[in-house]
Design a protein around this motif. Structure first.
Motif, PDB file in Angstrom:
ATOM      1  N   SER A 146      51.594 125.129 -10.713  1.00  0.00           N
ATOM      2  CA  SER A 146      49.794 124.414 -10.437  1.00  0.00           C
ATOM      3  C   SER A 146      50.363 123.079 -10.839  1.00  0.00           C
ATOM      4  CB  SER A 146      49.072 125.615 -11.520  1.00  0.00           C
ATOM      5  OG  SER A 146      49.776 126.570 -11.830  1.00  0.00           O
ATOM      6  N   LEU A 147      50.513 122.122 -12.259  1.00  0.00           N
ATOM      7  CA  LEU A 147      50.346 120.908 -12.235  1.00  0.00           C
ATOM      8  C   LEU A 147      50.566 119.840 -11.320  1.00  0.00           C
ATOM      9  CD1 LEU A 147      51.212 120.753 -16.057  1.00  0.00           C
ATOM     10  CD2 LEU A 147      49.147 120.646 -15.033  1.00  0.00           C
ATOM     11  N   PHE A 148      51.446 120.539 -10.321  1.00  0.00           N
ATOM     12  CA  PHE A 148      52.551 119.560  -9.305  1.00  0.00           C
ATOM     13  C   PHE A 148      50.995 119.328  -8.575  1.00  0.00           C
ATOM     14  CE2 PHE A 148      56.687 121.580  -9.614  1.00  0.00           C
ATOM     15  CZ  PHE A 148      57.007 120.952 -10.124  1.00  0.00           C
ATOM     16  N   THR A 149      50.376 120.127  -8.518  1.00  0.00           N
ATOM     17  CA  THR A 149      48.200 120.371  -6.983  1.00  0.00           C
ATOM     18  C   THR A 149      47.735 119.469  -8.069  1.00  0.00           C
ATOM     19  OG1 THR A 149      49.668 122.149  -6.396  1.00  0.00           O
ATOM     20  CG2 THR A 149      47.041 121.294  -5.750  1.00  0.00           C
ATOM     21  N   PHE A 150      47.588 119.698  -9.437  1.00  0.00           N
ATOM     22  CA  PHE A 150      46.581 119.591 -10.063  1.00  0.00           C
ATOM     23  C   PHE A 150      47.046 118.245 -10.147  1.00  0.00           C
ATOM     24  CE2 PHE A 150      45.998 123.821 -12.270  1.00  0.00           C
ATOM     25  CZ  PHE A 150      45.703 123.975 -11.679  1.00  0.00           C
ATOM     26  N   ALA A 196      50.033 129.582  -3.767  1.00  0.00           N
ATOM     27  CA  ALA A 196      49.209 131.238  -4.726  1.00  0.00           C
ATOM     28  C   ALA A 196      50.424 130.061  -6.116  1.00  0.00           C
ATOM     29  CB  ALA A 196      50.273 131.735  -4.421  1.00  0.00           C
ATOM     30  N   GLY A 197      51.093 129.626  -5.871  1.00  0.00           N
ATOM     31  CA  GLY A 197      52.149 128.877  -7.135  1.00  0.00           C
ATOM     32  C   GLY A 197      50.040 127.988  -8.258  1.00  0.00           C
ATOM     33  N   ALA A 198      50.276 127.094  -7.338  1.00  0.00           N
ATOM     34  CA  ALA A 198      48.946 126.436  -7.448  1.00  0.00           C
ATOM     35  C   ALA A 198      47.764 127.095  -8.717  1.00  0.00           C
ATOM     36  CB  ALA A 198      47.726 124.991  -6.040  1.00  0.00           C
ATOM     37  N   ALA A 199      47.690 128.485  -7.528  1.00  0.00           N
ATOM     38  CA  ALA A 199      46.617 128.766  -8.184  1.00  0.00           C
ATOM     39  C   ALA A 199      46.754 129.466  -9.118  1.00  0.00           C
ATOM     40  CB  ALA A 199      45.888 129.857  -6.957  1.00  0.00           C
ATOM     41  N   VAL A 200      47.758 130.553  -9.278  1.00  0.00           N
ATOM     42  CA  VAL A 200      48.410 131.473 -10.511  1.00  0.00           C
ATOM     43  C   VAL A 200      48.610 130.313 -12.033  1.00  0.00           C
ATOM     44  CG1 VAL A 200      49.706 133.269 -11.105  1.00  0.00           C
ATOM     45  CG2 VAL A 200      48.928 132.648  -9.293  1.00  0.00           C
ATOM     46  N   GLY A 201      47.911 130.494 -12.820  1.00  0.00           N
ATOM     47  CA  GLY A 201      48.773 129.713 -13.293  1.00  0.00           C
ATOM     48  C   GLY A 201      48.064 130.239 -15.333  1.00  0.00           C
ATOM     49  N   LEU A 202      47.227 129.684 -15.847  1.00  0.00           N
ATOM     50  CA  LEU A 202      46.924 129.348 -17.467  1.00  0.00           C
ATOM     51  C   LEU A 202      45.396 130.141 -17.064  1.00  0.00           C
ATOM     52  CD1 LEU A 202      47.084 126.296 -19.182  1.00  0.00           C
ATOM     53  CD2 LEU A 202      48.383 128.757 -19.694  1.00  0.00           C
ATOM     54  N   GLY A 203      44.543 130.170 -15.842  1.00  0.00           N
ATOM     55  CA  GLY A 203      43.448 130.365 -15.429  1.00  0.00           C
ATOM     56  C   GLY A 203      43.921 132.213 -15.576  1.00  0.00           C
ATOM     57  N   ASN A 204      44.457 132.717 -14.664  1.00  0.00           N
ATOM     58  CA  ASN A 204      45.243 134.254 -14.683  1.00  0.00           C
ATOM     59  C   ASN A 204      45.534 134.738 -16.170  1.00  0.00           C
ATOM     60  OD1 ASN A 204      46.174 132.651 -12.253  1.00  0.00           O
ATOM     61  ND2 ASN A 204      45.075 134.251 -11.583  1.00  0.00           N
ATOM     62  N   ILE A 205      46.825 133.870 -16.785  1.00  0.00           N
ATOM     63  CA  ILE A 205      47.751 135.039 -18.031  1.00  0.00           C
ATOM     64  C   ILE A 205      46.819 134.599 -19.029  1.00  0.00           C
ATOM     65  CG2 ILE A 205      49.485 135.178 -18.664  1.00  0.00           C
ATOM     66  CD1 ILE A 205      51.086 134.362 -15.834  1.00  0.00           C
ATOM     67  N   TRP A 206      46.089 133.147 -19.984  1.00  0.00           N
ATOM     68  CA  TRP A 206      46.221 132.875 -20.199  1.00  0.00           C
ATOM     69  C   TRP A 206      44.073 132.767 -20.818  1.00  0.00           C
ATOM     70  CZ3 TRP A 206      43.039 128.326 -21.204  1.00  0.00           C
ATOM     71  CH2 TRP A 206      42.453 127.488 -22.342  1.00  0.00           C
ATOM     72  N   LYS A 207      43.665 132.199 -19.919  1.00  0.00           N
ATOM     73  CA  LYS A 207      42.092 132.111 -20.209  1.00  0.00           C
ATOM     74  C   LYS A 207      41.032 133.815 -19.242  1.00  0.00           C
ATOM     75  CE  LYS A 207      38.274 129.345 -19.277  1.00  0.00           C
ATOM     76  NZ  LYS A 207      37.379 127.940 -18.658  1.00  0.00           N
ATOM     77  N   PHE A 208      41.896 133.912 -17.784  1.00  0.00           N
ATOM     78  CA  PHE A 208      40.810 135.678 -17.939  1.00  0.00           C
ATOM     79  C   PHE A 208      41.303 136.701 -19.112  1.00  0.00           C
ATOM     80  CE2 PHE A 208      41.718 139.981 -16.007  1.00  0.00           C
ATOM     81  CZ  PHE A 208      40.717 139.828 -15.402  1.00  0.00           C
ATOM     82  N   PRO A 209      42.165 136.970 -19.646  1.00  0.00           N
ATOM     83  CA  PRO A 209      42.517 138.425 -20.217  1.00  0.00           C
ATOM     84  C   PRO A 209      41.803 138.406 -21.291  1.00  0.00           C
ATOM     85  CG  PRO A 209      44.315 137.815 -19.976  1.00  0.00           C
ATOM     86  CD  PRO A 209      43.911 136.510 -19.375  1.00  0.00           C
ATOM     87  N   GLN A 268      34.816 131.518 -13.828  1.00  0.00           N
ATOM     88  CA  GLN A 268      36.381 132.115 -14.613  1.00  0.00           C
ATOM     89  C   GLN A 268      37.147 132.321 -13.038  1.00  0.00           C
ATOM     90  OE1 GLN A 268      38.488 132.356 -16.203  1.00  0.00           O
ATOM     91  NE2 GLN A 268      40.221 133.023 -15.228  1.00  0.00           N
ATOM     92  N   THR A 269      36.134 132.949 -11.073  1.00  0.00           N
ATOM     93  CA  THR A 269      36.819 132.824 -10.661  1.00  0.00           C
ATOM     94  C   THR A 269      37.268 131.685 -10.151  1.00  0.00           C
ATOM     95  OG1 THR A 269      35.563 134.889 -10.071  1.00  0.00           O
ATOM     96  CG2 THR A 269      35.890 134.036  -8.258  1.00  0.00           C
ATOM     97  N   LEU A 270      36.288 130.530 -10.157  1.00  0.00           N
ATOM     98  CA  LEU A 270      36.677 128.917  -9.605  1.00  0.00           C
ATOM     99  C   LEU A 270      37.370 128.682 -10.564  1.00  0.00           C
ATOM    100  CD1 LEU A 270      32.453 127.423  -9.820  1.00  0.00           C
ATOM    101  CD2 LEU A 270      33.775 128.790  -7.732  1.00  0.00           C
ATOM    102  N   PHE A 271      37.969 128.978 -11.941  1.00  0.00           N
ATOM    103  CA  PHE A 271      38.499 127.874 -12.222  1.00  0.00           C
ATOM    104  C   PHE A 271      39.845 129.022 -12.273  1.00  0.00           C
ATOM    105  CE2 PHE A 271      42.194 128.359 -15.751  1.00  0.00           C
ATOM    106  CZ  PHE A 271      41.504 126.657 -16.852  1.00  0.00           C
ATOM    107  N   SER A 272      40.301 130.163 -12.491  1.00  0.00           N
ATOM    108  CA  SER A 272      41.256 130.745 -12.253  1.00  0.00           C
ATOM    109  C   SER A 272      41.790 130.673 -10.527  1.00  0.00           C
ATOM    110  CB  SER A 272      41.428 132.594 -12.010  1.00  0.00           C
ATOM    111  OG  SER A 272      42.419 133.364 -11.609  1.00  0.00           O
ATOM    112  N   VAL A 273      40.838 130.757  -9.696  1.00  0.00           N
ATOM    113  CA  VAL A 273      41.526 130.699  -7.981  1.00  0.00           C
ATOM    114  C   VAL A 273      41.686 129.136  -7.499  1.00  0.00           C
ATOM    115  CG1 VAL A 273      41.155 131.157  -5.613  1.00  0.00           C
ATOM    116  CG2 VAL A 273      40.114 132.735  -7.757  1.00  0.00           C
TER     117      VAL A 273
END
Length: 459
Positions: free
Chosen positions: A321-325, A25-38, A224-229
């Motif tokens: 997130s960046l750890f996994t990226f 979840a830490g890898a998935a939750v990041g900028l995609g959720n809080i920056w890009k989704f809004p 956005q689903t692909l990017f966020s998750v």
């Protein structure tokens, strides 16, 4: 044998099923959720976009997280090696994911550097003069400063991965992320009571108007689903390599997707009503969160302290997130190219740094110079570097990864072996015909629509 030992050691680091879910979840939750989704929801109809995003999460993200995790757990290797071990000559699927993740890191680290800058500014002074928009524009268009902040973030994460001290940050994230959720809820409620017109923005966000739901909206929801998750990046194949055989992949995947969707919707709950009430331009795009959140914190008692915590917590989400990226290409370079750990980290970090420099300059000095062509059935278009990479990864590589993975399950690895892995050798409930139909038909069809849209065949 060495890979198996490494996998066993990494599995022990998580210690529990809950630990894995938090890491994933830490890898998935990041900028995609809080920056890009809004900003995507704000630009694409609010409530209609949110409903479309939820539907895509159920029909697209959930089955693909299960697939990628099962491939990773069965393959027990890096993103490329997992496919090669299960079905020879299919390693190219992992390479698509690896290249995609590298390209996304070109702009993800830059935006992460913006978060770091704002966190430090809140802590030091809390001053964004002369106003939030002017401050953001002056900073992001600067030829040097954004690169410095991106480099600090890049170097920090690379060193932590190289020396194996990521567990400290991961433990901190387990505390900070729940606190971030609490503060998001608090900020959203405060905005509704303090900012005139925020209630209308809340209606815009939660009451869908499907009269304007177009192929553009659908494509934005799906990508956005692909990017966020994190579908198509190699995230869950990489993490799945360390998942114990006793874990229930179905239940784990549902939890991960649910966490990601919840945080994204919550971020929209804070940002969109505030943006709607303030009359912020609907084309605000990447600057939306930075502009709106500094404004919201400016109206709160103790806003500087709360703003500091918010951006520090967001920074930890970015780092988690960046750890996994970073780990995805680093493992591939280490194992598939035989570079070893130190050289793999150095080469990947250097490539990302070069990409970061060009993307950052693309917001400023090179904004009028770099205009890359994009083929479109209705006529050739030109994008800036960030927009081009964003479009290429979100609308081409990520959807292509979905199609490849679906075909891999159906034609290469076969449903029999996939179902055996998914059900823990028959201990859990078998796949239904609807689940198989979703993988074989619905997910690829959704991606075909995205392809047709991005090349201008449908509009």
């Amino acid at each position: 044998m060495s890979n198996e030992i490494e996998t066993q050691q990494e599995t022990k680091q998580w210690g529990s099923r809950f630990g894995y879910i938090m890491v994933a979840a830490g890898a998935a939750v990041g900028l995609g959720n809080i920056w890009k989704f809004p900003y995507l929801a704000y630009n694409n109809g609010g409530g209609a976009f949110m409903i479309g995003f939820i539907v895509c999460a159920i029909l697209l993200a959930y089955p693909m997280v299960k697939i990628e995790t099962a491939i990773g757990r069965a393959g027990r290797g890096d993103t490329v090696g997992c496919y090669k071990r299960l079905v020879p000559k299919t390693g190219f699927i992992g390479w698509v994911a690896t290249i995609c993740t590298m390209l996304i890191n070109f702009f993800y680290v830059v935006v992460g550097g913006w978060v770091l800058k704002y966190a430090v500014t809140f802590i030091v002074s809390g001053s964004f003069e002369p106003d939030a928009l002017s401050y953001f524009t002056a900073f992001t268009t600067s030829p040097v400063e954004p690169i410095i902040w991106a480099f600090i973030l890049l170097a920090g994460v690379s060193v932590m991965l190289l020396f194996g001290i990521t567990n400290i940050v991961e433990k901190a994230v387990k505390v900070i992320m729940p606190c971030l959720v609490i503060f998001l809820i608090g900020c959203g409620i405060w905005a509704l009571f303090v900012i005139d017109g925020a209630v209308e923005g809340l209606k815009f966000y939660f009451i869908p108007d499907f009269s304007n739901f177009t192929f553009t909206t659908f494509a934005a929801c799906a990508t956005q689903t692909l990017f966020s998750v994190g579908i198509g990046w190699g995230i869950f194949t990489t993490l799945g390599a360390n998942v114990p055989k006793s874990n229930n992949i179905k239940a784990d995947s549902a939890m991960i997707v649910a966490c990601d969707v919840f945080v994204a919707i919550l971020a929209g709950f804070v940002v969109i009503p505030s943006a709607f009430a303030s009359g912020t331009d609907f084309q605000a795009g990447p600057r939306l969160v930075f502009e709106i959140m500094t404004g919201v914190f400016g109206t709160l008692p103790g806003g500087r302290v709360i703003g500091s915590f918010f951006f520090v917590a967001l920074l930890f989400a970015v780092i988690s997130s960046l750890f996994t990226f970073f780990e995805i290409p680093m493992r591939v370079f280490e194992q598939e190219l035989g570079l070893g750990r130190k050289k793999g980290v150095a080469v990947v970090a250097l490539i990302i740094l070069v990409g970061n420099i060009f993307v950052s300059l693309g917001f400023g000095p090179l904004s009028e110079i770099i205009n890359l062509p994009w083929p479109n059935f209705q006529g050739l278009e030109h994008y800036g570097l960030y927009d081009w990479i964003d479009c290429f990864t979100a609308y081409i590589l990520l959807p292509l990864g979905v199609v490849f993975e679906a075909m891999f399950i159906w034609k290469a690895w076969k449903f029999v072996r996939y179902e055996k892995e998914m059900t823990n050798d028959g201990e859990l409930k078998p796949m239904s015909k609807i689940e198989k139909f979703d993988v074989v038909v619905i997910c690829p069809l959704m991606m075909v629509i995205v392809f047709l849209y991005v090349f201008g065949f449908i509009s």
